[in-house]
Motif scaffolding. Structure first.
Motif, PDB file in Angstrom:
ATOM      1  N   GLU A 191      29.044  31.481  19.642  1.00  0.00           N
ATOM      2  CA  GLU A 191      27.698  31.924  20.004  1.00  0.00           C
ATOM      3  C   GLU A 191      27.663  33.451  20.028  1.00  0.00           C
ATOM      4  O   GLU A 191      28.298  34.084  20.872  1.00  0.00           O
TER       5      GLU A 191
ATOM      6  N   LYS B 100      24.963  17.786  16.442  1.00  0.00           N
ATOM      7  CA  LYS B 100      24.115  16.611  16.236  1.00  0.00           C
ATOM      8  C   LYS B 100      23.444  16.657  14.868  1.00  0.00           C
ATOM      9  O   LYS B 100      23.382  15.642  14.148  1.00  0.00           O
TER      10      LYS B 100
ATOM     11  N   LEU C  83      25.889  26.255  24.957  1.00  0.00           N
ATOM     12  CA  LEU C  83      26.383  24.879  24.858  1.00  0.00           C
ATOM     13  C   LEU C  83      25.334  23.970  24.243  1.00  0.00           C
ATOM     14  O   LEU C  83      25.653  23.110  23.403  1.00  0.00           O
ATOM     15  N   VAL C  84      24.073  24.168  24.629  1.00  0.00           N
ATOM     16  CA  VAL C  84      22.989  23.363  24.035  1.00  0.00           C
ATOM     17  C   VAL C  84      22.878  23.649  22.544  1.00  0.00           C
ATOM     18  O   VAL C  84      22.720  22.724  21.727  1.00  0.00           O
ATOM     19  N   HIS C  85      22.982  24.920  22.150  1.00  0.00           N
ATOM     20  CA  HIS C  85      22.909  25.274  20.727  1.00  0.00           C
ATOM     21  C   HIS C  85      24.036  24.611  19.944  1.00  0.00           C
ATOM     22  O   HIS C  85      23.826  24.075  18.852  1.00  0.00           O
TER      23      HIS C  85
ATOM     24  N   ARG D 120      25.047  27.911  29.341  1.00  0.00           N
ATOM     25  CA  ARG D 120      24.320  26.647  29.196  1.00  0.00           C
ATOM     26  C   ARG D 120      23.531  26.626  27.903  1.00  0.00           C
ATOM     27  O   ARG D 120      23.528  25.618  27.165  1.00  0.00           O
ATOM     28  N   GLU D 121      22.867  27.726  27.599  1.00  0.00           N
ATOM     29  CA  GLU D 121      22.079  27.786  26.360  1.00  0.00           C
ATOM     30  C   GLU D 121      22.987  27.725  25.136  1.00  0.00           C
ATOM     31  O   GLU D 121      22.659  27.061  24.151  1.00  0.00           O
TER      32      GLU D 121
ATOM     33  N   PHE E 191      25.637  21.889  20.759  1.00  0.00           N
ATOM     34  CA  PHE E 191      25.389  20.447  20.740  1.00  0.00           C
ATOM     35  C   PHE E 191      24.340  20.094  19.696  1.00  0.00           C
ATOM     36  O   PHE E 191      24.493  19.111  18.955  1.00  0.00           O
ATOM     37  N   VAL E 192      23.281  20.904  19.626  1.00  0.00           N
ATOM     38  CA  VAL E 192      22.226  20.652  18.627  1.00  0.00           C
ATOM     39  C   VAL E 192      22.788  20.805  17.218  1.00  0.00           C
ATOM     40  O   VAL E 192      22.501  19.994  16.323  1.00  0.00           O
TER      41      VAL E 192
ATOM     42  N   LYS F 180      23.385  30.994  32.803  1.00  0.00           N
ATOM     43  CA  LYS F 180      22.338  30.508  31.898  1.00  0.00           C
ATOM     44  C   LYS F 180      22.736  30.670  30.441  1.00  0.00           C
ATOM     45  O   LYS F 180      22.511  29.769  29.621  1.00  0.00           O
TER      46      LYS F 180
END
Length: 322
Positions: free
Chosen positions: A54, A313, A305-307, A302-303, A309-310, A299
């Motif tokens: 990231e 996926k 990690l979401v990126h 967390r953001e 994961f997306v 934060k």
């Protein structure tokens, strides 16, 4: 298992017996220990991957955090797999060289993690107390020099321990009442004076760690003074929130480590199996909790990690459709 009398200078193997007095519960103890170890390795590995991939996390604070995560992985991996081998497979034997190597890495990781926490405290000090100078003070060449200093200091402090152990004659027993090798525990098996081992092993690393604690305390006292001088309550809250996760990690590292050390040194009335159990928990619980604390309280992580994961996926869906 009876002690083995040895007449050689160094035994071919030592015998680790796990947690003395709790042998009947080794299997049950291994279950939470294994789960915590897997959580620690996975959590810290994910943290390192997110920081590397990231771009928004390519900042000094997260560089030190990735160093902390790698140190946690090494600390728990140096000790827990051997303990699980003892609990599950009765793999009690460990060669002399492997034992000394384990001693070296356990203590290097301990001293190194303390230095990393100090570097992170310095990062927060500059960010809050001198924000306009942050990018000029914490440049990437300066960060690399700090990282090199952390590794060099840890190596130089602990490397003499190898010679202190190798100079000792072991002619009594090769039974170690522990689940992994640590300096004083191994030295006590020698049939020679170990005063130097005791003084060096207890004083030198601890003095350096206490110095780190003092400098961290000074940093945060200056940080708190600067924070409470801010005119806006929102600004104070934001500044404190950036330090909250780091303070939690500091407490999780130093409180158990000093408690374990002091009870081992001065807690004569505490049963031995309690000492060994605490020593096992110390090398796996903070590494397990650190990525959780940073994941929950930061934060940006967390953001990131979401990126990730997306992205994973989307890649899986594209592979399936392809």
């Amino acid at each position: 298992m009876t002690p083995i009398n040895l007449t050689v200078f160094h035994p071919a193997v030592f015998v680790l017996i796990g947690i003395p007095g709790l042998e009947a519960y080794h299997i049950w103890l291994s279950i939470p220990l294994c789960l915590m170890y897997v959580t620690a390795v996975l959590g810290n590995s994910i943290l390192v991957v997110v920081i590397i991939t990231e771009h928004s996390l390519h900042e000094p604070m997260y560089f030190f955090l990735s160093m902390l995560a790698i140190t946690d992985i090494l600390l728990s991996t140096t000790t827990i797999p051997k303990a699980l081998g003892i609990f599950w497979l009765q793999a009690n034997d460990i060669s002399f060289d492997a034992c000394v190597t384990q001693v070296f890495f356990v203590h290097v990781m301990f001293v190194g993690e303390s230095a990393i926490l100090l570097a992170m405290a310095f990062d927060r000090f500059v960010a809050i107390c001198a924000p306009l100078r942050y990018k000029t003070v914490l440049t990437w060449p300066a960060i690399r020099r700090m990282a090199l200093a952390i590794v060099t200091r840890s190596f130089c402090i602990i490397f003499p321990v190898i010679f202190l152990l190798k100079r000792l004659p072991f002619c009594r027993t090769n039974i170690i009442p522990h689940s992994y090798c640590e300096h004083i525990g191994v030295a006590r098996l020698a049939c020679a004076d170990i005063t130097v081992n005791i003084w060096y092993g207890f004083s030198v690393p601890i003095v350096m760690v206490i110095l780190d604690v003092i400098l961290i305390a000074v940093s945060y006292s200056l940080i708190l003074r600067a924070v409470f001088r801010l005119p806006s309550q929102d600004a104070r809250h934001k500044a404190l929130s950036t330090c909250g996760s780091h303070l939690c990690v500091i407490l999780m590292f130093y409180v158990p480590s000093f408690f374990t050390l002091l009870t081992h040194r001065f807690g004569r009335n505490i049963p031995r199996h309690v000492h060994i159990l605490l020593a096992n928990l110390y090398v796996v619980v903070p590494p397990m909790l650190n990525p959780i604390v940073y994941g929950v309280k930061t934060k940006q992580i967390r953001e990131g990690l979401v990126h990730r994961f997306v992205d994973v996926k989307a890649w899986c869906c594209a592979s399936t459709l392809g």
